[in-house]
Design a protein around this motif. Structure first.
Motif, PDB file in Angstrom:
ATOM      1  N   PHE A   1       0.929  -1.256   0.195  1.00 29.76           N
ATOM      2  CA  PHE A   1       0.077   0.106  -0.057  1.00 29.76           C
ATOM      3  C   PHE A   1       0.799   1.114   0.028  1.00 29.76           C
ATOM      4  CE2 PHE A   1       0.841  -1.032   4.363  1.00 29.76           C
ATOM      5  CZ  PHE A   1       0.992   0.139   5.013  1.00 29.76           C
ATOM      6  N   GLU A   2       0.283   2.408  -0.265  1.00 27.07           N
ATOM      7  CA  GLU A   2       1.123   3.560  -0.524  1.00 27.07           C
ATOM      8  C   GLU A   2       0.581   4.649   0.733  1.00 27.07           C
ATOM      9  OE1 GLU A   2       0.302   5.033  -4.193  1.00 27.07           O
ATOM     10  OE2 GLU A   2       0.894   3.363  -5.195  1.00 27.07           O
ATOM     11  N   VAL A   3       1.716   5.205   0.882  1.00 32.29           N
ATOM     12  CA  VAL A   3       1.265   6.327   1.943  1.00 32.29           C
ATOM     13  C   VAL A   3       1.019   7.782   1.369  1.00 32.29           C
ATOM     14  CG1 VAL A   3       2.162   7.420   4.271  1.00 32.29           C
ATOM     15  CG2 VAL A   3       2.673   5.041   3.648  1.00 32.29           C
ATOM     16  N   PRO A   4      -0.062   8.163   1.036  1.00 30.82           N
ATOM     17  CA  PRO A   4      -0.269   9.400   0.461  1.00 30.82           C
ATOM     18  C   PRO A   4       0.116  10.556   1.551  1.00 30.82           C
ATOM     19  CG  PRO A   4      -2.428   8.414   1.194  1.00 30.82           C
ATOM     20  CD  PRO A   4      -1.435   7.542   1.482  1.00 30.82           C
ATOM     21  N   VAL A   5       0.674  11.338   0.742  1.00 29.88           N
ATOM     22  CA  VAL A   5       1.570  12.851   1.295  1.00 29.88           C
ATOM     23  C   VAL A   5       1.027  13.893   0.823  1.00 29.88           C
ATOM     24  CG1 VAL A   5       3.563  13.539   1.946  1.00 29.88           C
ATOM     25  CG2 VAL A   5       3.367  11.208   2.050  1.00 29.88           C
ATOM     26  N   GLY A   6       0.523  14.840   1.606  1.00 31.80           N
ATOM     27  CA  GLY A   6       0.225  16.230   0.947  1.00 31.80           C
ATOM     28  C   GLY A   6       1.600  17.041   0.656  1.00 31.80           C
ATOM     29  N   LEU A   7       1.181  18.260   0.478  1.00 32.02           N
ATOM     30  CA  LEU A   7       2.394  19.205   0.053  1.00 32.02           C
ATOM     31  C   LEU A   7       2.352  20.473   1.197  1.00 32.02           C
ATOM     32  CD1 LEU A   7       2.213  19.820  -3.640  1.00 32.02           C
ATOM     33  CD2 LEU A   7       4.017  18.849  -2.410  1.00 32.02           C
ATOM     34  N   ASP A   8       1.216  21.087   1.281  1.00 33.05           N
ATOM     35  CA  ASP A   8       1.308  22.393   2.038  1.00 33.05           C
ATOM     36  C   ASP A   8       0.831  22.315   3.525  1.00 33.05           C
ATOM     37  OD1 ASP A   8       1.712  23.139  -0.578  1.00 33.05           O
ATOM     38  OD2 ASP A   8      -0.349  23.641  -1.032  1.00 33.05           O
ATOM     39  N   GLY A   9       0.332  21.179   3.858  1.00 29.67           N
ATOM     40  CA  GLY A   9      -0.468  21.318   5.187  1.00 29.67           C
ATOM     41  C   GLY A   9      -1.394  21.909   5.347  1.00 29.67           C
ATOM     42  N   ASP A  10      -2.442  22.499   4.475  1.00 27.99           N
ATOM     43  CA  ASP A  10      -3.441  23.169   4.624  1.00 27.99           C
ATOM     44  C   ASP A  10      -4.836  22.300   4.604  1.00 27.99           C
ATOM     45  OD1 ASP A  10      -4.017  22.349   2.176  1.00 27.99           O
ATOM     46  OD2 ASP A  10      -3.492  24.298   1.055  1.00 27.99           O
ATOM     47  N   CYS A  11      -5.810  22.620   4.741  1.00 26.63           N
ATOM     48  CA  CYS A  11      -7.048  22.105   5.039  1.00 26.63           C
ATOM     49  C   CYS A  11      -7.691  21.035   3.754  1.00 26.63           C
ATOM     50  CB  CYS A  11      -8.305  22.930   5.048  1.00 26.63           C
ATOM     51  SG  CYS A  11      -8.364  24.004   6.693  1.00 26.63           S
ATOM     52  N   TRP A  12      -7.062  21.702   2.423  1.00 29.57           N
ATOM     53  CA  TRP A  12      -7.461  20.865   1.362  1.00 29.57           C
ATOM     54  C   TRP A  12      -6.314  19.541   1.264  1.00 29.57           C
ATOM     55  CZ3 TRP A  12      -5.118  19.135  -2.923  1.00 29.57           C
ATOM     56  CH2 TRP A  12      -6.139  18.148  -4.214  1.00 29.57           C
ATOM     57  N   ASP A  13      -5.258  19.706   1.821  1.00 27.47           N
ATOM     58  CA  ASP A  13      -4.415  18.463   1.853  1.00 27.47           C
ATOM     59  C   ASP A  13      -4.824  17.493   2.693  1.00 27.47           C
ATOM     60  OD1 ASP A  13      -2.986  20.053   0.041  1.00 27.47           O
ATOM     61  OD2 ASP A  13      -1.073  19.745   0.810  1.00 27.47           O
ATOM     62  N   ARG A  14      -5.096  18.003   4.050  1.00 32.18           N
ATOM     63  CA  ARG A  14      -5.568  16.871   4.941  1.00 32.18           C
ATOM     64  C   ARG A  14      -6.750  16.158   4.493  1.00 32.18           C
ATOM     65  NH1 ARG A  14      -3.634  21.231   8.694  1.00 32.18           N
ATOM     66  NH2 ARG A  14      -5.641  22.470   8.647  1.00 32.18           N
ATOM     67  N   HIS A  15      -7.743  16.790   3.661  1.00 30.74           N
ATOM     68  CA  HIS A  15      -8.725  16.239   3.050  1.00 30.74           C
ATOM     69  C   HIS A  15      -8.371  15.186   1.991  1.00 30.74           C
ATOM     70  CE1 HIS A  15     -12.947  16.091   1.458  1.00 30.74           C
ATOM     71  NE2 HIS A  15     -12.460  15.968   0.159  1.00 30.74           N
ATOM     72  N   TRP A  16      -7.469  15.617   1.163  1.00 28.88           N
ATOM     73  CA  TRP A  16      -7.214  14.924   0.014  1.00 28.88           C
ATOM     74  C   TRP A  16      -6.321  13.643   0.627  1.00 28.88           C
ATOM     75  CZ3 TRP A  16      -2.180  13.098  -1.586  1.00 28.88           C
ATOM     76  CH2 TRP A  16      -2.217  12.680  -3.001  1.00 28.88           C
TER      77      TRP A  16
END
Lengths: 147, 380
Positions: free
Chosen positions: B257-272
């Motif tokens: 499995f993969e570990v999805p990682v965001g970029l900016d640490g904003d609300c949308w990244d947390r959602h994504w």
């Protein structure tokens, strides 16, 4: 991790041990803030995260356990400090980790442990004016206070 | 700046100039996801200072654990994070198993993974739905609750309860999985996959949703670590850290499995990150179903009273909200001497003051929603 931590923190004379499968060091309560600052900032340990702060009531003394975690060194270290039951207080580590703020307030609420240098020690989980320390062993189970 | 509500009122009563307006949100407020009170000092629409108040749901769970036998404590863990019950039970059971050096039957481990990951999906679906509500979209919550309902129907078939399952036991499971478990799963998975895709499509890249969430409530990785962020909130900041990958427990080392990682640490990244995690959970469930062996699932201990040896143990588990830590101290009796829970939401929420500073009132609800807190485990 344990050997490295002992080297880095050698001048605080930590007592090595094991907490389950985790490395553990016991230090003097008075030096806890300095120990934590060193553990956080030294690149050999790089313990940037305060994972958990637990207080345990052993009746004759309290034990405060700091679970520190490093994301780069892939390891967890438990640091223990004993405080006497009569005068339970030790230096605050809020200046080291922001996460310590609520943990220390919680430990103060439930166990009555003082953290010297904490910026705002108002009740977190209990309401203003609650008497007693419900986390302690002496606090009865079936007792409650009218709000 | 007025330090508190009393002084603000006293200041106004004494004929003083209004400095900043005080806005109280909660404890009963539809956007607080439980009983959480937020006091905002506002200057126009700008939040000057925010003061969170928790503890409205404090039941003294940690203390109650000290009065229960080891098996009975499981029910208390159910009630911490009441959206992800299985994951909570699992972490506690693992702590006692580790203390006793107890091996869990292979089939039980796989069943735990399947149920735990299903619970993660159910929890994230609930999050997506309420996040939509927080951002002003009503429809997604209907879609998401339908998906969550399917998962809960399966949980009911397995454990007899939609929530508060009390199904995991120290050393295994309460009883054998239902005879038609595989059939139920093969019926559920395609539908659930569709539900997840639907919840993703309806919200994630919606223009209004993006405008409400992108760039809002951003926090950098060093600061997030400082606050003790874990789980999706930490990964949204670009830190690739997942307990299941870093220190694999149970049988997680056998799955891809993969570990999805965001970029900016904003609300949308947390959602994504959460939405992507649901797809990964589905992948894990499929692999676990394919690998699950036959055999016993019940604990070798049976219903016996247990007295783990003297000692301490600290166990971590990747819960939907982040890392749940269980610190267990045993004094050799039939009841734990001390149980300390490290709730992920507690740490994530402790940063709310920092996140809300200098943001807009309208964003405060979205920021709180994006942390995905469950007050049951914050207050314990």
């Amino acid at each position: 991790m344990l050997a490295r931590a002992q080297t880095v923190l050698a001048d605080f004379h930590p007592q090595p041990g094991a907490l389950g499968d985790l490395p553990q060091l016991t230090v003097n309560a008075a030096s806890i803030a300095k120990v934590c600052l060193r553990a956080r900032n030294d690149p050999r340990l790089d313990l940037k995260m305060l994972h958990c702060l637990a207080a345990v009531d052993y009746k004759d003394h309290f034990q405060v356990v700091y679970f520190l975690h490093s994301l780069t060194q892939e390891g967890t270290l438990a640091i223990k400090a004993d405080v006497p039951a009569a005068t339970p207080s030790l230096p605050s580590v809020t200046s080291v980790w922001a996460a310590a703020d609520w943990y220390e307030r919680e430990a103060h609420d439930l166990f009555g442990i003082g953290f010297d240098g904490h910026p705002n020690m108002s009740p977190l989980l209990l309401y203003e004016g609650f008497e007693g320390y419900p986390g302690r062993k002496e606090f009865p189970f079936n007792d409650y206070q009218e709000f | 700046m007025c330090p508190n509500m009393v002084e603000t009122h006293a200041n106004l009563a004494a004929g003083g100039q209004p400095v900043e307006m005080l806005l109280n949100m909660g404890p009963q407020h539809p956007s607080t996801h439980g009983v959480f009170r937020l006091v905002l000092w506002i200057d126009g629409e700008k939040i000057v200072r925010a003061e969170p108040h928790i503890g409205y749901l404090h039941r003294g769970s940690e203390k109650l654990c000290e009065g229960e036998q080891y098996h009975q404590v499981i029910t208390l863990f159910d009630r911490l994070d009441y959206v992800a019950n299985f994951n909570n039970e699992w972490a506690y059971c693992r702590a006692v198993e580790k203390l006793m050096g107890l091996a869990v039957p292979e089939r039980a481990e796989y069943a735990r993974v399947i149920l735990g990951e299903l619970n993660r999906i159910a929890s994230h679906l609930l999050y997506v739905g309420t996040m939509g509500l927080d951002a002003g979209a009503m429809t997604p919550s209907m879609f998401c609750f339908r998906g969550r309902e399917r998962v809960q129907a399966l949980f009911e078939a397995v454990s007899g309860a939609r929530m508060m399952h009390n199904y995991f036991r120290i050393g295994g499971l309460k009883e054998e999985l239902p005879e038609n478990f595989r059939q139920l799963m093969s019926g559920l998975l395609p539908l659930l996959k569709k539900d997840v895709e639907e919840s993703d499509k309806i919200l994630t890249f919606n223009e209004i949703f993006l405008a409400r969430l992108k760039g809002v409530g951003a926090i950098g990785a060093p600061e997030a670590v400082d606050f003790g962020f874990t789980g999706p909130c930490l990964r949204a900041c670009g830190v690739e850290y997942d307990c299941r990958r870093a220190q694999p427990y149970s049988v997680y080392d056998r799955f891809e499995f993969e570990v999805p990682v965001g970029l900016d640490g904003d609300c949308w990244d947390r959602h994504w990150v959460r939405v992507q995690e649901m797809y990964q959970s589905l992948r894990i469930i499929e692999q676990a179903l394919a690998q699950m062996p036959e055999g016993p699932v019940t604990s070798p201990l049976g219903r016996r009273l247990i007295r783990p040896p003297k000692g301490e143990v600290y166990v971590r588990a990747e819960n939907p909200r982040g890392e749940l830590g269980v610190y267990l101290v045993s004094d050799g009796t039939d009841k734990p001497y001390r149980v300390k829970v490290r709730p992920p939401s507690f740490c994530n929420l402790s940063a709310i003051q920092r996140l809300l500073q200098n943001s807009w009132i309208a964003d405060s609800v979205v920021i709180l929603g994006s942390l995905d807190i469950v007050l049951g485990e914050v207050d314990r």
